[in-house]
Design a protein around this motif. Sequence first.
Motif, PDB file in Angstrom:
ATOM      1  N   MET A   1       0.874  -1.228   0.125  1.00 57.35           N
ATOM      2  CA  MET A   1       0.114   0.028   0.004  1.00 57.35           C
ATOM      3  C   MET A   1       0.489   1.373   0.323  1.00 57.35           C
ATOM      4  O   MET A   1       1.655   1.329   0.557  1.00 57.35           O
ATOM      5  N   ILE A  33       3.630  -0.031   5.240  1.00 56.35           N
ATOM      6  CA  ILE A  33       3.352   1.384   3.853  1.00 56.35           C
ATOM      7  C   ILE A  33       4.079   2.310   3.610  1.00 56.35           C
ATOM      8  O   ILE A  33       4.728   2.887   4.202  1.00 56.35           O
ATOM      9  N   ASP A  94      -2.226   5.383  -3.190  1.00 54.25           N
ATOM     10  CA  ASP A  94      -3.318   4.018  -3.401  1.00 54.25           C
ATOM     11  C   ASP A  94      -4.670   4.898  -2.214  1.00 54.25           C
ATOM     12  O   ASP A  94      -5.666   5.028  -2.378  1.00 54.25           O
ATOM     13  N   ASN A 390      -6.830  -0.579   6.365  1.00 53.89           N
ATOM     14  CA  ASN A 390      -6.885  -1.171   6.468  1.00 53.89           C
ATOM     15  C   ASN A 390      -7.636  -2.601   7.027  1.00 53.89           C
ATOM     16  O   ASN A 390      -6.993  -3.380   8.044  1.00 53.89           O
ATOM     17  N   ASN A 393      -6.724  -5.972   7.088  1.00 53.34           N
ATOM     18  CA  ASN A 393      -5.296  -6.413   8.064  1.00 53.34           C
ATOM     19  C   ASN A 393      -5.167  -6.643   9.419  1.00 53.34           C
ATOM     20  O   ASN A 393      -4.373  -6.738  10.139  1.00 53.34           O
TER      21      ASN A 393
END
Length: 407
Positions: A1, A33, A94, A390, A393
């Motif tokens: 990401m 990330i 993203d 997210n 996750n």
Amino acid sequence: MRVIYIHQYFLTPHEGGATRSYYLAKGMVDHGIGVEMITAHNKPFYDLKIIDGIKVHYLPIKYEQEYGFFKRVWSFFAFLNAAKTWIKKLPRPDYLYITSTPLTTGLIGLWAKRKFALPYLFEVRDLWPDAPIQVGAIKNPILKKFLYALEKRVYHHALKVIALSPGIADNIRKKCPDCELQIVPNFADSEVFQPKEKSPAILKKYGLKNALTITYAGAIGLVNAVDEILDLAKAAQDQALEFQFVVMGKGSHLPDLLKKAKSLELKNFIHIPFGSKNKVAEILSASDIAFISFDHLPVLKTNSPNKFFDALASGKAIMVNHKGWVHDLVKSYHLGFYYNPKKPMEALNKLENLSKNPKKLREMQQNARKLSENYFTKERAIKQILHILNPGNFAPVSNDGVYILTA
């Protein structure tokens, strides 16, 4: 990401000031990330730094707390245009993670969503345009209408809106009932800020006495009402009470504060220049009670000030001058007391009682640290942000009711 994080006033702990974005961005990086931070600095050139894995793009947009309204607006729009240019240069992310203030950063999200179909998360630190309108900086009715419409549009088009307090969240819900809204309050670095006994060396370093010490550490601006601590200092001096009052910080109203302190002939007041997080931690370690203040406007009751959370982590009792979310926490968790600036003698009597009852003061201080450890750590906030980015996750973080307290 990949995330492009947009914050015009990005600061690191070494620089001092509001470091929320540093810790959240670092938390994202630590969990895999990729983060590119678009921010500004007062130097006349672009710069790129890698700070703890965060790629920080410093754009040459000057801004000072002492700026008047029109110079601030110029800085906001200059940053808006420069940030849009850099988003076009960088690899597609993203998400955009955009933090306000100012509200004009929301225009970056609207533009990116329309032009590149980029989703953005919008973090609301302070309510704009309510704040400048209530302060009196914006008076034109047409401009007010335009700004309120812009605010609603920014919320409506955000993938998610993140509020820093229940009061901010309540205000946003009224303007955008269908927004997906999350509360992720401010926090403190509990490693930097810890309960400590007063150190003779620290007291000597800053010219402080080993006496009951009330400290304000933060911005000294139009909306901070820091001068109210001087009225309390004057009352204490007139009563020959051995208390000392400390203000650490800078801002547009610092000259007025120092002028008032001089006119009151205060012998129990000390100003310490703005410093890094470590210097703030030193000053708090030499203090007993933290003063949390804002001007008496409805919008400011919703604030989630950094200084409050630093004081909690440092295990300090809290004296608050407004009845908002902070006051609700102070009252519900027995962290300290309310200071009515119109009745300084009431607060002075409370201070005197605490000076004579160290056990009660210690209980307040322990309650503050406990609340910080349970609800307001950087680790907890990072987990909340990771879940928002997210949810598949990262598990949600329970609020256990503490954020339900409203202004």
